[in-house]
Write an enzyme that holds these catalytic residues in place. Structure first.
Site, mmCIF file in Angstrom:
data_model
loop_
_atom_site.group_PDB
_atom_site.id
_atom_site.type_symbol
_atom_site.label_atom_id
_atom_site.label_comp_id
_atom_site.label_asym_id
_atom_site.label_seq_id
_atom_site.Cartn_x
_atom_site.Cartn_y
_atom_site.Cartn_z
ATOM 1 N N TYR A 18 -2.138 -0.678 14.516
ATOM 2 C CA TYR A 18 -3.108 0.540 14.740
ATOM 3 C C TYR A 18 -3.753 1.360 13.409
ATOM 4 O O TYR A 18 -4.928 1.465 13.536
ATOM 5 C CB TYR A 18 -2.270 1.626 15.658
ATOM 6 C CG TYR A 18 -3.116 2.724 15.761
ATOM 7 C CD1 TYR A 18 -4.377 2.976 16.525
ATOM 8 C CD2 TYR A 18 -2.394 3.844 15.209
ATOM 9 C CE1 TYR A 18 -5.009 4.218 16.445
ATOM 10 C CE2 TYR A 18 -3.247 5.107 15.399
ATOM 11 C CZ TYR A 18 -4.477 5.273 16.146
ATOM 12 O OH TYR A 18 -5.214 6.464 16.089
ATOM 13 N N ASN B 93 1.808 9.801 0.620
ATOM 14 C CA ASN B 93 1.900 9.421 1.908
ATOM 15 C C ASN B 93 3.098 8.758 2.156
ATOM 16 O O ASN B 93 3.729 7.826 1.699
ATOM 17 C CB ASN B 93 0.693 8.063 1.866
ATOM 18 C CG ASN B 93 0.690 7.321 3.186
ATOM 19 O OD1 ASN B 93 0.229 6.322 3.391
ATOM 20 N ND2 ASN B 93 1.149 7.978 4.321
ATOM 21 N N GLY B 94 3.594 9.457 3.234
ATOM 22 C CA GLY B 94 4.955 9.108 3.526
ATOM 23 C C GLY B 94 6.010 10.492 3.893
ATOM 24 O O GLY B 94 5.172 11.560 3.960
ATOM 25 N N CYS C 229 -1.197 10.023 5.756
ATOM 26 C CA CYS C 229 -2.094 10.160 4.883
ATOM 27 C C CYS C 229 -2.703 8.908 4.107
ATOM 28 O O CYS C 229 -2.265 7.858 4.266
ATOM 29 C CB CYS C 229 -1.678 11.042 3.683
ATOM 30 S SG CYS C 229 -0.774 12.305 4.093
ATOM 31 N N GLY D 89 -6.193 10.047 7.708
ATOM 32 C CA GLY D 89 -5.909 11.716 7.921
ATOM 33 C C GLY D 89 -7.244 12.617 8.104
ATOM 34 O O GLY D 89 -8.066 12.629 7.061
HETATM 35 MG MG MG Z 1 4.678 14.060 4.090
#
Ligand code: MG
Ligand code: SF4
Length: 467
Positions: free
Chosen positions: A249, A111-112, A10, A37
Protein backbone atom coordinates in the site's frame (compact mmCIF):
# COMPACT_ATOMS: atom_id res chain seq x y z
CA UNK A 1 -12.12 12.29 6.24
CA UNK A 2 -10.10 9.31 7.34
CA UNK A 3 -10.52 6.52 4.83
CA UNK A 4 -9.42 3.97 7.39
CA UNK A 5 -6.03 3.27 5.84
CA UNK A 6 -2.92 3.23 7.98
CA UNK A 7 -0.93 6.40 7.56
CA UNK A 8 2.64 6.26 6.40
CA UNK A 9 5.05 8.10 8.65
CA UNK A 10 6.93 10.34 6.26
CA UNK A 11 8.74 11.00 3.03
CA UNK A 12 12.28 12.39 2.89
CA UNK A 13 14.58 14.01 0.31
CA UNK A 14 18.17 15.28 0.31
CA UNK A 15 19.83 17.10 -2.59
CA UNK A 16 23.50 17.99 -3.05
CA UNK A 17 24.03 20.22 -6.11
CA UNK A 18 26.32 23.19 -5.38
CA UNK A 19 25.78 26.12 -7.69
CA UNK A 20 22.15 25.13 -8.28
CA UNK A 21 19.02 26.33 -6.49
CA UNK A 22 18.08 23.05 -4.85
CA UNK A 23 14.86 24.24 -3.15
CA UNK A 24 12.85 23.75 -6.35
CA UNK A 25 14.33 20.30 -6.95
CA UNK A 26 13.42 19.33 -3.39
CA UNK A 27 9.94 20.78 -3.87
CA UNK A 28 9.21 18.59 -6.91
CA UNK A 29 10.65 15.53 -5.21
CA UNK A 30 8.42 16.17 -2.18
CA UNK A 31 5.44 16.54 -4.50
CA UNK A 32 6.12 13.00 -5.76
CA UNK A 33 6.28 11.78 -2.13
CA UNK A 34 3.11 13.56 -1.00
CA UNK A 35 1.31 10.22 -0.48
CA UNK A 36 3.76 9.45 2.36
CA UNK A 37 2.67 12.40 4.48
CA UNK A 38 -0.07 14.96 4.05
CA UNK A 39 0.07 16.81 7.37
CA UNK A 40 3.09 19.05 7.05
CA UNK A 41 5.89 19.83 4.62
CA UNK A 42 9.29 21.47 5.03
CA UNK A 43 12.55 22.29 3.30
CA UNK A 44 15.95 23.23 4.78
CA UNK A 45 18.74 24.67 2.64
CA UNK A 46 22.27 25.83 3.29
CA UNK A 47 24.43 28.35 1.57
CA UNK A 48 27.83 28.77 3.12
CA UNK A 49 27.37 29.65 6.79
CA UNK A 50 23.61 30.03 6.86
CA UNK A 51 20.98 27.38 7.22
CA UNK A 52 17.36 28.28 6.50
CA UNK A 53 14.36 26.09 7.35
CA UNK A 54 10.79 26.66 6.27
CA UNK A 55 8.03 24.28 7.29
CA UNK A 56 4.31 24.48 7.85
CA UNK A 57 1.15 22.45 8.19
CA UNK A 58 -0.47 21.39 4.93
CA UNK A 59 0.28 19.78 1.58
CA UNK A 60 3.49 20.58 -0.30
CA UNK A 61 1.59 22.81 -2.73
CA UNK A 62 -0.09 24.66 0.14
CA UNK A 63 3.10 25.25 2.13
CA UNK A 64 5.35 26.42 -0.72
CA UNK A 65 4.85 28.90 -3.52
CA UNK A 66 7.22 30.47 -6.03
CA UNK A 67 7.99 33.36 -3.69
CA UNK A 68 8.78 31.13 -0.73
CA UNK A 69 11.00 28.83 -2.80
CA UNK A 70 12.97 31.81 -4.15
CA UNK A 71 13.76 32.84 -0.57
CA UNK A 72 15.31 29.42 0.10
CA UNK A 73 18.70 29.82 -1.56
CA UNK A 74 21.50 27.31 -1.39
CA UNK A 75 23.13 24.42 -3.21
CA UNK A 76 22.34 21.69 -0.70
CA UNK A 77 19.25 20.88 1.29
CA UNK A 78 16.75 18.39 2.63
CA UNK A 79 12.95 18.09 2.55
CA UNK A 80 10.26 16.26 4.47
CA UNK A 81 6.54 15.46 4.32
CA UNK A 82 4.92 14.16 7.48
CA UNK A 83 2.12 12.37 9.24
CA UNK A 84 2.29 12.46 12.99
CA UNK A 85 3.30 9.07 14.36
CA UNK A 86 4.82 10.18 17.64
CA UNK A 87 3.85 13.55 18.99
CA UNK A 88 0.70 15.34 18.00
CA UNK A 89 0.08 17.07 14.74
CA UNK A 90 1.42 20.58 15.27
CA UNK A 91 3.80 23.09 13.72
CA UNK A 92 6.56 22.40 16.28
CA UNK A 93 6.59 18.78 15.22
CA UNK A 94 6.82 19.51 11.50
CA UNK A 95 10.20 18.72 9.94
CA UNK A 96 13.03 19.29 9.01
CA UNK A 97 14.16 19.72 12.58
CA UNK A 98 16.94 22.22 13.12
CA UNK A 99 19.44 22.13 16.01
CA UNK A 100 22.45 24.34 16.67
CA UNK A 101 24.60 23.70 19.75
CA UNK A 102 26.96 26.56 18.94
CA UNK A 103 29.56 24.07 17.72
CA UNK A 104 27.45 21.77 15.56
CA UNK A 105 24.46 22.70 13.44
CA UNK A 106 22.24 20.13 11.78
CA UNK A 107 18.90 19.84 10.00
CA UNK A 108 17.22 16.46 9.99
CA UNK A 109 14.21 14.68 8.52
CA UNK A 110 13.05 11.30 9.86
CA UNK A 111 10.86 8.53 8.49
CA UNK A 112 10.11 5.88 11.08
CA UNK A 113 9.76 5.50 14.80
CA UNK A 114 12.30 4.70 17.49
CA UNK A 115 11.41 2.08 20.08
CA UNK A 116 14.01 3.12 22.70
CA UNK A 117 13.03 6.78 22.97
CA UNK A 118 12.46 6.71 26.75
CA UNK A 119 15.82 5.11 27.35
CA UNK A 120 17.60 7.71 25.17
CA UNK A 121 15.68 10.53 26.79
CA UNK A 122 16.77 9.46 30.27
CA UNK A 123 20.41 9.69 29.16
CA UNK A 124 20.11 13.15 27.66
CA UNK A 125 20.86 16.15 29.86
CA UNK A 126 17.65 17.83 30.96
CA UNK A 127 16.93 20.76 28.72
CA UNK A 128 13.98 22.65 27.40
CA UNK A 129 12.80 21.10 24.19
CA UNK A 130 10.72 22.85 21.60
CA UNK A 131 9.29 19.65 20.14
CA UNK A 132 8.08 16.31 21.34
CA UNK A 133 9.25 13.64 18.96
CA UNK A 134 11.80 10.88 18.77
CA UNK A 135 13.17 12.65 15.68
CA UNK A 136 13.91 15.69 17.79
CA UNK A 137 15.92 13.59 20.21
CA UNK A 138 18.10 12.29 17.39
CA UNK A 139 19.00 15.86 16.39
CA UNK A 140 19.73 16.71 20.05
CA UNK A 141 22.02 13.71 20.38
CA UNK A 142 23.96 14.62 17.24
CA UNK A 143 24.68 18.26 18.17
CA UNK A 144 25.42 17.38 21.81
CA UNK A 145 27.68 14.43 20.95
CA UNK A 146 30.83 16.37 21.84
CA UNK A 147 32.30 15.37 18.47
CA UNK A 148 34.12 17.93 16.31
CA UNK A 149 32.02 17.37 13.16
CA UNK A 150 28.40 16.64 12.36
CA UNK A 151 29.43 13.49 10.50
CA UNK A 152 31.20 12.16 13.60
CA UNK A 153 28.23 13.21 15.73
CA UNK A 154 25.92 11.22 13.44
CA UNK A 155 28.20 8.17 13.52
CA UNK A 156 28.29 8.42 17.31
CA UNK A 157 24.50 8.62 17.54
CA UNK A 158 23.24 6.06 15.02
CA UNK A 159 24.43 2.89 16.82
CA UNK A 160 22.45 3.98 19.91
CA UNK A 161 19.13 4.18 18.11
CA UNK A 162 16.69 1.26 18.10
CA UNK A 163 13.67 1.04 15.83
CA UNK A 164 12.91 2.40 12.39
CA UNK A 165 14.95 5.33 11.16
CA UNK A 166 15.44 6.39 7.63
CA UNK A 167 17.07 9.82 8.07
CA UNK A 168 18.18 12.64 5.80
CA UNK A 169 20.48 15.21 7.41
CA UNK A 170 22.63 18.16 6.44
CA UNK A 171 25.26 20.56 7.71
CA UNK A 172 26.82 23.41 5.73
CA UNK A 173 28.92 21.25 3.41
CA UNK A 174 27.28 17.85 3.22
CA UNK A 175 24.05 15.94 3.03
CA UNK A 176 23.64 12.58 4.76
CA UNK A 177 21.21 9.69 4.42
CA UNK A 178 20.91 6.50 6.44
CA UNK A 179 18.67 3.51 7.05
CA UNK A 180 18.35 1.55 10.29
CA UNK A 181 20.01 -1.90 10.35
CA UNK A 182 16.71 -3.50 9.23
CA UNK A 183 16.07 -0.96 6.50
CA UNK A 184 12.41 -0.88 7.53
CA UNK A 185 11.76 2.23 5.42
CA UNK A 186 13.20 2.73 1.94
CA UNK A 187 15.80 5.27 0.76
CA UNK A 188 17.45 5.49 -2.65
CA UNK A 189 20.31 7.48 -4.19
CA UNK A 190 20.02 9.10 -7.62
CA UNK A 191 22.24 11.27 -9.79
CA UNK A 192 20.95 14.53 -11.25
CA UNK A 193 21.42 15.18 -14.96
CA UNK A 194 22.46 18.76 -14.06
CA UNK A 195 25.20 17.41 -11.77
CA UNK A 196 24.96 16.46 -8.13
CA UNK A 197 23.07 13.82 -6.22
CA UNK A 198 19.74 13.22 -4.57
CA UNK A 199 18.49 10.81 -1.92
CA UNK A 200 14.75 10.14 -1.61
CA UNK A 201 12.30 7.74 0.01
CA UNK A 202 11.15 6.33 -3.32
CA UNK A 203 12.29 6.13 -6.92
CA UNK A 204 9.14 7.98 -8.08
CA UNK A 205 10.74 11.13 -6.61
CA UNK A 206 13.86 10.56 -8.72
CA UNK A 207 11.71 10.19 -11.85
CA UNK A 208 9.91 13.44 -11.05
CA UNK A 209 13.16 15.44 -11.10
CA UNK A 210 14.87 13.58 -13.93
CA UNK A 211 17.39 11.82 -11.67
CA UNK A 212 18.78 8.38 -12.45
CA UNK A 213 18.76 5.65 -9.79
CA UNK A 214 22.27 4.88 -8.53
CA UNK A 215 21.36 2.37 -5.81
CA UNK A 216 19.46 1.91 -2.55
CA UNK A 217 21.03 3.06 0.70
CA UNK A 218 21.78 -0.21 2.48
CA UNK A 219 20.32 -1.13 5.86
CA UNK A 220 22.87 -0.08 8.51
CA UNK A 221 24.62 2.32 6.10
CA UNK A 222 25.26 6.05 6.39
CA UNK A 223 25.84 7.76 3.04
CA UNK A 224 27.61 11.13 3.01
CA UNK A 225 27.56 13.28 -0.12
CA UNK A 226 30.02 16.16 -0.47
CA UNK A 227 32.30 17.81 -3.04
CA UNK A 228 34.26 14.56 -3.36
CA UNK A 229 31.15 12.50 -4.19
CA UNK A 230 29.40 9.63 -2.37
CA UNK A 231 30.98 8.12 0.77
CA UNK A 232 29.69 5.07 2.58
CA UNK A 233 30.01 4.32 6.32
CA UNK A 234 28.65 1.16 7.88
CA UNK A 235 27.38 1.81 11.42
CA UNK A 236 25.74 -1.60 11.94
CA UNK A 237 25.51 -4.99 10.26
CA UNK A 238 22.60 -5.24 7.83
CA UNK A 239 19.68 -7.50 8.79
CA UNK A 240 17.18 -6.48 6.10
CA UNK A 241 13.49 -6.37 7.04
CA UNK A 242 11.81 -3.93 4.66
CA UNK A 243 8.21 -3.16 5.63
CA UNK A 244 6.15 -5.44 3.37
CA UNK A 245 3.32 -2.89 3.58
CA UNK A 246 5.42 -0.69 1.28
CA UNK A 247 4.61 -3.14 -1.54
CA UNK A 248 1.01 -3.62 -0.41
CA UNK A 249 0.00 0.00 0.00
CA UNK A 250 2.46 2.73 1.09
CA UNK A 251 4.80 3.08 -1.86
CA UNK A 252 3.59 4.70 -5.06
CA UNK A 253 2.75 2.16 -7.79
CA UNK A 254 5.41 3.57 -10.13
CA UNK A 255 8.23 3.15 -7.59
CA UNK A 256 10.77 0.34 -7.55
CA UNK A 257 11.78 -1.35 -4.25
CA UNK A 258 14.51 -4.01 -3.94
CA UNK A 259 14.70 -3.78 -7.74
CA UNK A 260 11.01 -4.79 -8.12
CA UNK A 261 8.22 -2.68 -9.59
CA UNK A 262 5.61 -1.94 -6.93
CA UNK A 263 2.82 -2.07 -9.52
CA UNK A 264 3.95 -5.44 -10.89
CA UNK A 265 4.14 -6.85 -7.38
CA UNK A 266 0.58 -5.67 -6.65
CA UNK A 267 -0.51 -7.26 -9.94
CA UNK A 268 1.06 -10.56 -8.84
CA UNK A 269 -0.70 -10.29 -5.49
CA UNK A 270 -3.98 -9.98 -7.43
CA UNK A 271 -3.22 -13.06 -9.53
CA UNK A 272 -2.49 -15.11 -6.42
CA UNK A 273 -5.56 -13.74 -4.71
CA UNK A 274 -7.68 -15.18 -7.54
CA UNK A 275 -5.94 -18.57 -7.19
CA UNK A 276 -6.49 -18.60 -3.43
CA UNK A 277 -9.93 -17.03 -3.39
CA UNK A 278 -11.86 -17.22 -6.68
CA UNK A 279 -15.34 -15.79 -7.21
CA UNK A 280 -18.07 -15.99 -9.86
CA UNK A 281 -18.74 -12.42 -11.01
CA UNK A 282 -19.37 -10.08 -13.94
CA UNK A 283 -16.83 -7.37 -13.11
CA UNK A 284 -13.60 -6.97 -11.13
CA UNK A 285 -13.14 -3.45 -9.80
CA UNK A 286 -10.55 -1.84 -7.53
CA UNK A 287 -11.00 0.44 -4.58
CA UNK A 288 -8.92 3.24 -6.13
CA UNK A 289 -6.12 3.97 -6.18
CA UNK A 290 -4.14 1.44 -4.19
CA UNK A 291 -6.33 -1.57 -5.09
CA UNK A 292 -5.82 -1.04 -8.81
CA UNK A 293 -2.74 -3.20 -9.45
CA UNK A 294 -4.16 -6.16 -7.54
CA UNK A 295 -7.57 -5.80 -9.23
CA UNK A 296 -5.90 -5.85 -12.65
CA UNK A 297 -4.03 -9.03 -11.69
CA UNK A 298 -7.20 -10.64 -10.31
CA UNK A 299 -9.09 -9.81 -13.53
CA UNK A 300 -6.31 -11.12 -15.77
CA UNK A 301 -6.00 -14.40 -13.87
CA UNK A 302 -9.76 -14.96 -13.65
CA UNK A 303 -10.78 -13.80 -17.13
CA UNK A 304 -13.49 -11.62 -15.54
CA UNK A 305 -13.60 -8.14 -17.14
CA UNK A 306 -11.92 -5.29 -15.25
CA UNK A 307 -13.65 -1.96 -14.75
CA UNK A 308 -12.94 1.28 -12.89
CA UNK A 309 -16.45 1.62 -11.50
CA UNK A 310 -15.54 3.80 -8.51
CA UNK A 311 -14.32 7.30 -9.28
CA UNK A 312 -11.86 8.77 -6.85
CA UNK A 313 -11.62 12.54 -6.59
CA UNK A 314 -7.98 13.44 -7.15
CA UNK A 315 -8.33 16.63 -5.12
CA UNK A 316 -9.37 15.27 -1.74
CA UNK A 317 -6.29 15.48 0.43
CA UNK A 318 -6.12 16.30 4.08
CA UNK A 319 -8.26 19.33 4.64
CA UNK A 320 -8.19 21.67 7.60
CA UNK A 321 -11.77 22.72 6.99
CA UNK A 322 -14.09 20.66 9.15
CA UNK A 323 -16.95 19.23 7.08
CA UNK A 324 -20.50 20.23 8.01
CA UNK A 325 -22.73 17.56 9.52
CA UNK A 326 -24.57 17.14 6.20
CA UNK A 327 -21.32 16.64 4.30
CA UNK A 328 -19.98 14.29 6.96
CA UNK A 329 -23.05 12.11 6.55
CA UNK A 330 -22.09 11.80 2.90
CA UNK A 331 -19.11 9.97 4.37
CA UNK A 332 -16.78 8.39 1.89
CA UNK A 333 -18.72 9.93 -1.01
CA UNK A 334 -16.64 13.09 -0.88
CA UNK A 335 -13.80 10.86 -2.03
CA UNK A 336 -15.34 7.95 -3.95
CA UNK A 337 -18.33 7.96 -6.28
CA UNK A 338 -19.78 4.80 -7.86
CA UNK A 339 -20.69 4.84 -11.54
CA UNK A 340 -24.14 3.25 -11.51
CA UNK A 341 -24.21 2.46 -15.23
CA UNK A 342 -21.20 0.15 -14.84
CA UNK A 343 -22.59 -1.47 -11.72
CA UNK A 344 -26.36 -1.99 -12.14
CA UNK A 345 -27.42 -5.62 -12.16
CA UNK A 346 -23.87 -6.93 -11.91
CA UNK A 347 -22.11 -9.18 -9.46
CA UNK A 348 -18.88 -7.46 -8.48
CA UNK A 349 -15.49 -8.46 -7.12
CA UNK A 350 -14.17 -5.43 -5.23
CA UNK A 351 -10.41 -5.56 -4.64
CA UNK A 352 -8.64 -3.51 -1.99
CA UNK A 353 -5.08 -3.70 -0.68
CA UNK A 354 -5.94 -4.03 3.01
CA UNK A 355 -8.71 -3.77 5.58
CA UNK A 356 -7.63 -2.10 8.80
CA UNK A 357 -10.69 -0.82 10.65
CA UNK A 358 -13.35 -2.04 8.23
CA UNK A 359 -15.63 0.96 8.32
CA UNK A 360 -14.74 2.40 4.93
CA UNK A 361 -15.18 -0.98 3.26
CA UNK A 362 -18.64 -1.27 4.78
CA UNK A 363 -19.54 2.12 3.32
CA UNK A 364 -18.21 1.10 -0.08
CA UNK A 365 -20.21 -2.15 -0.13
CA UNK A 366 -23.38 -0.25 0.81
CA UNK A 367 -22.68 2.37 -1.82
CA UNK A 368 -22.27 -0.29 -4.51
CA UNK A 369 -25.51 -2.02 -3.51
CA UNK A 370 -27.31 1.34 -3.59
CA UNK A 371 -25.92 1.79 -7.10
CA UNK A 372 -27.60 -1.47 -8.14
CA UNK A 373 -24.98 -4.19 -7.62
CA UNK A 374 -26.53 -7.68 -7.55
CA UNK A 375 -23.73 -9.10 -5.43
CA UNK A 376 -20.51 -7.85 -3.84
CA UNK A 377 -17.50 -10.11 -3.21
CA UNK A 378 -14.66 -8.40 -1.40
CA UNK A 379 -11.08 -9.55 -2.00
CA UNK A 380 -8.07 -8.18 -0.10
CA UNK A 381 -4.53 -8.43 -1.51
CA UNK A 382 -2.86 -8.83 1.91
CA UNK A 383 -3.57 -10.93 5.04
CA UNK A 384 -5.71 -9.70 7.95
CA UNK A 385 -3.93 -6.90 9.88
CA UNK A 386 -3.92 -8.26 13.44
CA UNK A 387 -1.02 -6.57 15.21
CA UNK A 388 0.02 -2.96 15.80
CA UNK A 389 3.02 -1.40 14.09
CA UNK A 390 5.69 0.20 16.29
CA UNK A 391 7.88 1.29 13.40
CA UNK A 392 6.20 4.45 12.25
CA UNK A 393 2.80 3.46 10.92
CA UNK A 394 -0.18 4.70 12.86
CA UNK A 395 -1.74 1.34 13.67
CA UNK A 396 -1.59 2.25 17.34
CA UNK A 397 -3.43 -0.48 19.20
CA UNK A 398 -5.06 -3.83 18.62
CA UNK A 399 -8.47 -2.42 19.54
CA UNK A 400 -8.44 -0.45 16.30
CA UNK A 401 -7.87 -3.51 14.14
CA UNK A 402 -11.00 -5.30 13.06
CA UNK A 403 -9.11 -8.54 12.36
CA UNK A 404 -7.47 -8.64 15.81
CA UNK A 405 -10.49 -10.02 17.60
CA UNK A 406 -12.82 -10.95 14.78
CA UNK A 407 -13.04 -13.96 12.45
CA UNK A 408 -13.03 -13.51 8.68
CA UNK A 409 -16.71 -14.43 8.55
CA UNK A 410 -17.57 -11.87 11.23
CA UNK A 411 -15.69 -9.24 9.23
CA UNK A 412 -17.66 -10.29 6.16
CA UNK A 413 -20.87 -9.73 8.09
CA UNK A 414 -19.64 -6.37 9.38
CA UNK A 415 -18.82 -5.08 5.90
CA UNK A 416 -22.03 -6.67 4.55
CA UNK A 417 -20.29 -8.50 1.70
CA UNK A 418 -21.52 -11.72 0.07
CA UNK A 419 -18.06 -13.20 0.47
CA UNK A 420 -14.66 -12.05 1.73
CA UNK A 421 -11.22 -13.43 0.90
CA UNK A 422 -7.74 -12.36 2.00
CA UNK A 423 -4.41 -13.19 0.40
CA UNK A 424 -2.35 -15.52 2.60
CA UNK A 425 0.94 -14.41 4.17
CA UNK A 426 2.76 -16.95 1.97
CA UNK A 427 0.93 -15.70 -1.12
CA UNK A 428 1.77 -12.08 -0.35
CA UNK A 429 5.45 -12.83 0.19
CA UNK A 430 5.67 -15.11 -2.86
CA UNK A 431 4.28 -12.26 -4.99
CA UNK A 432 7.39 -10.19 -4.24
CA UNK A 433 9.57 -12.98 -5.76
CA UNK A 434 12.12 -12.18 -3.05
CA UNK A 435 13.33 -14.15 -0.03
CA UNK A 436 10.62 -13.87 2.61
CA UNK A 437 13.17 -13.26 5.39
CA UNK A 438 13.97 -9.85 3.84
CA UNK A 439 10.70 -8.39 5.12
CA UNK A 440 8.99 -7.15 8.23
CA UNK A 441 5.52 -8.75 8.34
CA UNK A 442 4.78 -8.05 12.01
CA UNK A 443 1.34 -6.46 11.63
CA UNK A 444 0.23 -9.65 9.86
CA UNK A 445 2.33 -12.26 11.65
CA UNK A 446 3.31 -10.75 15.06
CA UNK A 447 6.95 -11.54 14.23
CA UNK A 448 8.58 -8.25 15.16
CA UNK A 449 12.11 -7.85 13.77
CA UNK A 450 13.00 -5.49 16.66
CA UNK A 451 11.90 -6.33 20.20
CA UNK A 452 9.33 -3.87 21.52
CA UNK A 453 10.02 -2.61 25.06
CA UNK A 454 6.98 -2.57 27.35
CA UNK A 455 7.06 1.19 27.77
CA UNK A 456 6.52 1.58 24.03
CA UNK A 457 3.36 -0.46 24.08
CA UNK A 458 1.51 2.51 25.54
CA UNK A 459 0.24 5.60 23.85
CA UNK A 460 1.66 7.21 20.76
CA UNK A 461 2.07 10.58 22.45
CA UNK A 462 4.28 9.20 25.20
CA UNK A 463 6.98 11.85 24.84
CA UNK A 464 4.52 14.67 25.22
CA UNK A 465 3.21 13.10 28.39
CA UNK A 466 6.74 13.35 29.80
CA UNK A 467 7.36 16.99 29.06
MG1 MG B 1 8.42 9.53 13.98
FE1 SF4 C 1 5.30 -2.50 7.97
FE2 SF4 C 1 3.53 -3.91 9.36
FE3 SF4 C 1 6.17 -4.14 9.87
FE4 SF4 C 1 4.83 -1.89 10.50
S1 SF4 C 1 4.53 -3.94 11.39
S2 SF4 C 1 6.85 -2.03 9.54
S3 SF4 C 1 3.36 -1.73 8.79
S4 SF4 C 1 5.07 -4.75 7.99
Amino acid sequence: MNDGKPKEACGVVAVYAPGQEVAKTIYYALYALQHRGEESAGIAVSEGDTMVVFKDMGLVGQVFDEYRLKSLTGGLGIGHVRYSTTGSSSWENAQPIHRDSGTLEVALGHNGNLVNTMDLLSKLAPRRRAASTDSDLIAEMIVNSGKPTVEEGILDTLPRLKGAFTLVMMDHERVYGCRDPHGLRPLVIGSLSSGGYVMASETCALDAIGAVLVREVEPGELVTIDAQGIHSHRFAAATPALCVFEYVYFARADSVLYGKSVHKTRYQMGRRLWEESPAVADLVMPVPDSGRGAAAGYAAASGIPYGDALFRSPYVGRTFIQPTQAIRQQGIRTKLNPMAQMIEGKTLVVVDDSIVRGNSMRQIVRMLRDAGAKGVHVRVSSPPVQWPCFYGIDIASRDELIAANTSVDEIRQHIEADSLGYLSLEGMLASTELASDKFCTACFSSEYPIAIPDDVKVTKNMLEAQI
